[in-house]
Design a protein around this motif. Structure first.
Motif, PDB file in Angstrom:
ATOM      1  N   VAL A 198      45.561  47.664  45.951  1.00  0.00           N
ATOM      2  CA  VAL A 198      46.301  48.556  44.949  1.00  0.00           C
ATOM      3  C   VAL A 198      44.734  48.411  44.042  1.00  0.00           C
ATOM      4  O   VAL A 198      44.307  49.472  43.628  1.00  0.00           O
ATOM      5  CB  VAL A 198      47.210  47.827  44.215  1.00  0.00           C
ATOM      6  CG1 VAL A 198      47.271  48.543  42.781  1.00  0.00           C
ATOM      7  CG2 VAL A 198      48.287  47.918  44.614  1.00  0.00           C
ATOM      8  N   ALA A 199      44.163  47.333  43.895  1.00  0.00           N
ATOM      9  CA  ALA A 199      42.906  47.259  42.966  1.00  0.00           C
ATOM     10  C   ALA A 199      41.805  47.989  43.988  1.00  0.00           C
ATOM     11  O   ALA A 199      40.970  48.505  43.277  1.00  0.00           O
ATOM     12  CB  ALA A 199      42.505  45.864  42.806  1.00  0.00           C
ATOM     13  N   ALA A 200      41.836  47.932  45.060  1.00  0.00           N
ATOM     14  CA  ALA A 200      40.894  48.460  45.898  1.00  0.00           C
ATOM     15  C   ALA A 200      40.974  50.103  45.684  1.00  0.00           C
ATOM     16  O   ALA A 200      39.831  50.747  45.281  1.00  0.00           O
ATOM     17  CB  ALA A 200      41.116  48.292  47.516  1.00  0.00           C
ATOM     18  N   ARG A 201      42.220  50.605  45.609  1.00  0.00           N
ATOM     19  CA  ARG A 201      42.300  52.106  45.409  1.00  0.00           C
ATOM     20  C   ARG A 201      42.004  52.292  44.026  1.00  0.00           C
ATOM     21  O   ARG A 201      41.404  53.538  43.632  1.00  0.00           O
ATOM     22  CB  ARG A 201      43.892  52.480  45.626  1.00  0.00           C
ATOM     23  CG  ARG A 201      44.169  53.667  45.790  1.00  0.00           C
ATOM     24  CD  ARG A 201      45.653  53.961  46.650  1.00  0.00           C
ATOM     25  NE  ARG A 201      46.598  53.667  45.851  1.00  0.00           N
ATOM     26  CZ  ARG A 201      47.253  54.328  44.847  1.00  0.00           C
ATOM     27  NH1 ARG A 201      46.950  55.754  45.150  1.00  0.00           N
ATOM     28  NH2 ARG A 201      48.275  54.022  44.159  1.00  0.00           N
ATOM     29  N   SER A 203      39.562  51.198  42.432  1.00  0.00           N
ATOM     30  CA  SER A 203      38.229  51.211  42.333  1.00  0.00           C
ATOM     31  C   SER A 203      37.596  52.372  43.208  1.00  0.00           C
ATOM     32  O   SER A 203      36.409  52.376  43.350  1.00  0.00           O
ATOM     33  CB  SER A 203      37.711  49.996  43.098  1.00  0.00           C
ATOM     34  OG  SER A 203      38.223  48.646  42.292  1.00  0.00           O
TER      35      SER A 203
ATOM     36  N   LEU B 347      46.431  42.868  39.242  1.00  0.00           N
ATOM     37  CA  LEU B 347      47.087  43.575  40.249  1.00  0.00           C
ATOM     38  C   LEU B 347      46.185  45.016  40.470  1.00  0.00           C
ATOM     39  O   LEU B 347      45.885  45.259  41.704  1.00  0.00           O
ATOM     40  CB  LEU B 347      48.364  44.149  39.894  1.00  0.00           C
ATOM     41  CG  LEU B 347      49.469  45.038  41.180  1.00  0.00           C
ATOM     42  CD1 LEU B 347      49.632  44.101  42.065  1.00  0.00           C
ATOM     43  CD2 LEU B 347      50.659  45.506  40.524  1.00  0.00           C
ATOM     44  N   GLN B 348      45.676  45.469  39.484  1.00  0.00           N
ATOM     45  CA  GLN B 348      44.890  46.964  39.740  1.00  0.00           C
ATOM     46  C   GLN B 348      43.487  46.725  39.504  1.00  0.00           C
ATOM     47  O   GLN B 348      42.829  47.552  39.952  1.00  0.00           O
ATOM     48  CB  GLN B 348      45.496  47.831  38.677  1.00  0.00           C
ATOM     49  CG  GLN B 348      47.066  48.047  38.917  1.00  0.00           C
ATOM     50  CD  GLN B 348      47.669  48.482  37.709  1.00  0.00           C
ATOM     51  OE1 GLN B 348      47.156  48.467  36.539  1.00  0.00           O
ATOM     52  NE2 GLN B 348      48.882  49.153  37.668  1.00  0.00           N
ATOM     53  N   ILE B 351      39.912  42.136  42.806  1.00  0.00           N
ATOM     54  CA  ILE B 351      40.220  41.538  43.992  1.00  0.00           C
ATOM     55  C   ILE B 351      40.338  39.855  43.547  1.00  0.00           C
ATOM     56  O   ILE B 351      39.084  39.370  43.587  1.00  0.00           O
ATOM     57  CB  ILE B 351      39.402  41.735  45.058  1.00  0.00           C
ATOM     58  CG1 ILE B 351      39.196  43.202  45.191  1.00  0.00           C
ATOM     59  CG2 ILE B 351      39.883  41.584  46.427  1.00  0.00           C
ATOM     60  CD1 ILE B 351      40.149  44.400  45.705  1.00  0.00           C
ATOM     61  N   LYS B 417      32.336  46.715  35.990  1.00  0.00           N
ATOM     62  CA  LYS B 417      32.292  47.362  37.519  1.00  0.00           C
ATOM     63  C   LYS B 417      32.071  48.859  37.060  1.00  0.00           C
ATOM     64  O   LYS B 417      31.574  49.832  37.980  1.00  0.00           O
ATOM     65  CB  LYS B 417      33.670  47.045  38.051  1.00  0.00           C
ATOM     66  CG  LYS B 417      34.091  48.037  39.181  1.00  0.00           C
ATOM     67  CD  LYS B 417      35.333  47.653  39.927  1.00  0.00           C
ATOM     68  CE  LYS B 417      36.547  47.892  39.343  1.00  0.00           C
ATOM     69  NZ  LYS B 417      37.505  47.460  39.869  1.00  0.00           N
ATOM     70  N   TRP B 418      32.843  49.476  36.002  1.00  0.00           N
ATOM     71  CA  TRP B 418      32.710  51.058  35.687  1.00  0.00           C
ATOM     72  C   TRP B 418      31.503  51.143  34.911  1.00  0.00           C
ATOM     73  O   TRP B 418      31.149  52.385  35.039  1.00  0.00           O
ATOM     74  CB  TRP B 418      34.011  51.214  34.945  1.00  0.00           C
ATOM     75  CG  TRP B 418      35.297  51.061  35.764  1.00  0.00           C
ATOM     76  CD1 TRP B 418      36.437  50.302  35.585  1.00  0.00           C
ATOM     77  CD2 TRP B 418      35.397  51.832  36.967  1.00  0.00           C
ATOM     78  NE1 TRP B 418      37.079  50.504  36.590  1.00  0.00           N
ATOM     79  CE2 TRP B 418      36.605  51.302  37.401  1.00  0.00           C
ATOM     80  CE3 TRP B 418      34.930  52.621  37.711  1.00  0.00           C
ATOM     81  CZ2 TRP B 418      37.223  51.955  38.718  1.00  0.00           C
ATOM     82  CZ3 TRP B 418      35.349  52.941  39.005  1.00  0.00           C
ATOM     83  CH2 TRP B 418      36.521  52.844  39.311  1.00  0.00           C
TER      84      TRP B 418
END
Lengths: 330, 510
Positions: A198-201, A203, B347-348, B351, B417-418
């Motif tokens: 999910v976190a990969a998506r 990003s 979760l979102q 990592i 990151k953003w």
């Protein structure tokens, strides 16, 4: 390096124990055999490691080996294909299989376990159907091709010992795989997805593509394995070749530090894992242990390895958390 | 703690100098409080102040590292939920824990069904449930399926459940966070009724208006420590905020007005898949910080997710810098110059098993790649180093596994990151949830600073203080509909809550 240290020590211990009980263990002949088989199993284990790192699983490897391994002699000997065409065809088939798995898993959101379990049944069935369950082989022909699997290279300075050619093939593939995994964005994404898709998506990673790629790599390397296994044994029985190989490959990958939950793994670890699997089998023969016990012993050793690994890991994590706590409160 | 000992009628519960340490954060440090019989005690504090941890300790979900709990004058130890229940302590979680497929009576007696030889005595559960429902003022048959109830009614069932085990101390964690105004009123009536029956209530809330209305006493926590108590006479909005924040609010929220530039993001007739009945229209300008307020379930997160390509809109159009863009995936959104700091960081956003450096570069690593897809490690190190120093991220080094950082530092990595992508529009969903006060302030400053440099910022928050503190403009949503827009001059807790609870007034056009 730290992660593979445990299994490396285990491998060395098993080697030493066997060598002490039977001096033939370190003989050139035995070593060449162990290295050749380690290399063949190492190749398919690298493939499944990619899938496991992505957080999936591939149970179809043994059947892909069967399909490719039966088709290659069938196409060459029975159908008279040229070597290039035959190799190209079986490569395409194995890549197509991986693509098929990957698409079902990402686009239809099917479970990897289920998809590849069906694959396990389908590909062996197809192989047995095409060959009518008849044993396939190269006979005494195709010596040049067979050199890839059974060839040996003289080494300077070492008397008697010759390096099996599959070792070089595995080495090349392992270097490429390690490069992919550790130095490229593909490898980075693969680990990210394995840990948290999910976190990969979120990003901006096109996770589907990466996962599909992992299954393609896995099936392709299973195909390479199938070619080499067929060339190695020369008489391919579609009913039997590659049975349980997916489990050996998965075991090697897990022993080598791939978490079945996904996200981590090292190629070196996987190779050492594959070596441990082969050395264990070899040791059982060398030590005169009844071969009926073979599976039980391999199972127990793997279990011990995995348990030790988990205990060490949770101990390290606790210590780290404690240190962290001290740092923040101090 | 000792100031009111003589005056208190009957101290039911006393918490003495409780400390609780988690990896990386001291959640509670020598926290004390007392609770009298029949009292409604409000516990307030910023996110991460330690309120929830304290309540979990009382309810036996967690055990304290040190300190003591005293009930009826006796020191007790509570290490499981069952033990807490035997002392009459029941916790009602923010997210309700009911089985929607079972009826009210079955939920009330779940795990404690009156039975003979394993066969449930249903009649008895219905009779008992009926009595309990009456006590909480719920006029429903106990055979009603819980899934058919509104959130407010479900909450009453939770309370009835707590009463069924003779709870003397009822702990409620943000009970009104997902209730309508009307439902909240009903809840308050029940709480008053329970107080009259001698039940003590510990009430956690961010809504200071409610606290003002309901509480007999207020205990304020800040950064895991006692920040002071207020008795009924001295409860006031300003007092509470001052104690929670520990300084003047105007300093905490660094709002500075900027002349908004041209429109960067424009949303026209957008319908989200979750709330397809409402069309959403708004625009966002350069240099602007715009907050989206609303209750839980108002559709704010869903809107963010559609803008960022997690979900695809039913129809409508999104324009960035005047150009219509079609967003099918986060990658498309990023390409168009959008970035999202998501609601659920663990979760979102992150990592967790990967290092600070790898998390920091996750979005930009593909842009910075060398030929053959090789990672540009030098660039990655530089970026991380830059962000760590620019945002004052506290980490031993850039190879630290990110799950070992505090919430605030983790959130800064997500932001970093953003920022590495230099987005034109920064979307943030609950940017300070689970973030300590210090980091919170830094994040506010960062948001305002980014806006001053020309970024357009759109953020969702359930924290009204935050919305009021830093927004130039606020959009309010209610049940999937954009119910209004308030300028800085018009926004107040009252005006926002009115729109957020669906008491529509004409949206003001600016």
């Amino acid at each position: 390096m730290k992660k593979v240290l445990g299994i490396l020590i285990l491998l060395i211990v098993v080697c030493i124990v066997t060598a002490i009980s039977n001096e033939n263990f370190f003989s050139a002949y035995n070593m060449q055999n162990v290295i050749r088989l380690t290399s063949l199993f190492g190749i398919i284990s690298i493939g499944v490691a990619f899938v496991i790192i992505s957080g999936g699983i591939d149970l179809s490897i043994g059947s892909v080996i069967c399909l490719v391994g039966s088709l290659l002699p069938f196409l060459l000997v029975e159908k008279g294909f040229s070597i290039t065409t035959a190799l190209l065809l079986v490569s395409t088939i194995s890549i197509a299989i991986g693509l098929f798995h990957g698409l079902l898993i990402t686009k239809l959101k099917l479970q990897p376990f289920v998809v590849t379990l069906c694959g396990l049944l389908i590909y062996r069935g197809i192989a047995r159907g095409i060959t009518q369950d008849e044993t396939q082989g190269f006979g005494t022909t195709y010596a040049g091709l067979r050199y890839l699997a059974i060839g040996k290279i003289d080494l300077p300075f070492i008397e008697g010992f010759k390096l099996p050619v599959p070792f070089l093939i595995m080495l090349g593939l392992a270097l490429v795989a390690a490069f992919f995994l550790n130095k490229t964005i593909f490898g980075r994404y693969l680990k990210a997805i394995g840990n948290n898709e999910v976190a990969a998506r979120y990003s901006g990673i096109k996770t589907d593509r990466v996962v599909i790629m992992a299954y393609v790599i896995c099936s392709f390397l299973a195909g390479v394995g199938g070619v080499l296994f067929a060339l190695d044994i020369n008489s391919v029985q579609p009913e039997g070749i590659g049975n349980f190989y997916e489990l050996y490959a998965i075991a090697a990958a897990v022993l080598g530090g791939c978490s079945i939950r996904g996200g981590e793994g090292s190629i070196l670890g996987v190779i050492i894992g594959a070596a441990l699997m082969r050395v264990l089998r070899n040791s059982i023969t060398m030590l005169g242990i009844p071969s009926q016990l073979e599976f039980a012993i391999i199972g127990v050793v793997i279990l011990i390895g995995v348990i030790t690994d988990e205990l060490v890991k949770s101990y390290a994590q606790k210590r780290r958390a404690l240190q962290q706590a001290k740092q923040t409160s101090g | 703690m000792n100031k009111n000992d003589s005056a208190s009628p009957a101290v039911l519960l006393e918490v003495r100098q409780v400390t609780k340490q988690f990896p990386g954060v001291k959640a509670l440090n020598q926290v004390s409080l007392t609770l009298n019989q029949g009292e409604a005690l409000a516990v307030i504090g910023e996110n991460g102040a330690g309120k929830s941890t304290l309540m979990k300790i009382l309810a036996g979900v967690q055990t304290p590292d040190s300190g003591s709990l005293i009930i009826d004058g006796k020191t007790v130890s509570i290490s499981t939920v069952e033990e807490a229940l035997t002392f009459g302590i029941a916790l009602i979680h923010q997210e309700l824990n009911l089985s929607e497929n079972l009826d009210i009576a079955a939920n009330i007696f779940l795990g404690r069904e009156p039975n003979s030889w394993g066969i449930i005595n249903r009649t008895q559960t219905y009779i008992e449930s009926e009595k309990l429902l009456k006590r909480v003022g719920l006029n429903l048959s106990p055979q009603t399926l819980v899934g058919l109830l509104t959130v407010g009614q479900q909450q009453m069932v939770e309370i009835a459940k707590a009463l069924s085990i003779n709870a003397r101390i009822l702990i409620m964690d943000e009970p009104t966070s997902s209730l309508s105004l009307h439902e909240s009123e009903a809840l308050f009536a029940v709480i008053r009724e329970l107080k009259a029956q001698g039940v003590s209530i510990i009430y956690i809330s961010h809504r200071l208006g409610e606290v003002n209305e309901l509480a007999d006493r207020v205990v304020v926590l800040r950064d895991g420590e006692n920040a002071g108590d207020l008795d009924r006479a001295s409860i006031s909005h300003d007092q509470m905020v001052q104690m929670m924040v520990g300084r003047n609010v105007s300093q905490f929220f660094p709002h500075t007005s900027h002349q908004p530039g041209e429109v960067v993001l424009e949303v026209k007739n957008l319908r989200t898949p979750v709330n397809p009945n409402h069309q959403i229209n708004f625009s966002l300008k350069k240099n602007e910080v715009v907050g989206i307020a609303g209750l839980v379930g108002a559709g704010r997160t869903e809107l963010m997710q559609v803008l960022f390509g997690i979900d695809t809109p039913r129809d409508g159009a999104i324009y960035v810098n005047g150009q219509e863009i079609h967003i099918h995936s986060p990658k498309d959104a990023i390409r168009a110059g959008l970035a999202l700091v998501p609601e659920d960081r663990k979760l979102q956003g992150l990592i967790l098993e990967m290092a600070v450096r790898e998390n920091m570069s996750l979005a930009s690593v593909s842009r910075d790649q060398k030929p053959l897809g090789i990672i540009n490690f030098a660039q990655e190190r530089n970026l991380t180093k830059e962000m760590i120093s620019a945002m004052k991220i506290k980490t031993p080094n850039d190879r630290q596994i990110i799950q070992f950082l505090s919430g605030g530092n983790q959130q800064k990595v997500v932001l970093g990151k953003w920022l590495a992508m230099s987005p034109a529009v920064l979307l943030l969903d609950e940017p300070t949830r689970g973030v300590d006060v210090g980091a919170k302030e830094e994040i506010y400053h960062l948001m305002v600073e980014l806006a001053s440099k020309g970024m357009a910022i759109l953020f969702v928050s359930s924290d009204l203080e935050e919305i009021l503190g830093i927004s130039d403009r606020v959009l309010v949503m209610h049940e999937g509909k954009l119910t209004g827009e308030l300028s800085r001059e018009e926004m107040s807790e009252e005006s926002i809550m009115q729109l957020a609870t669906g008491q529509i007034r004409e949206p003001v056009k600016t």
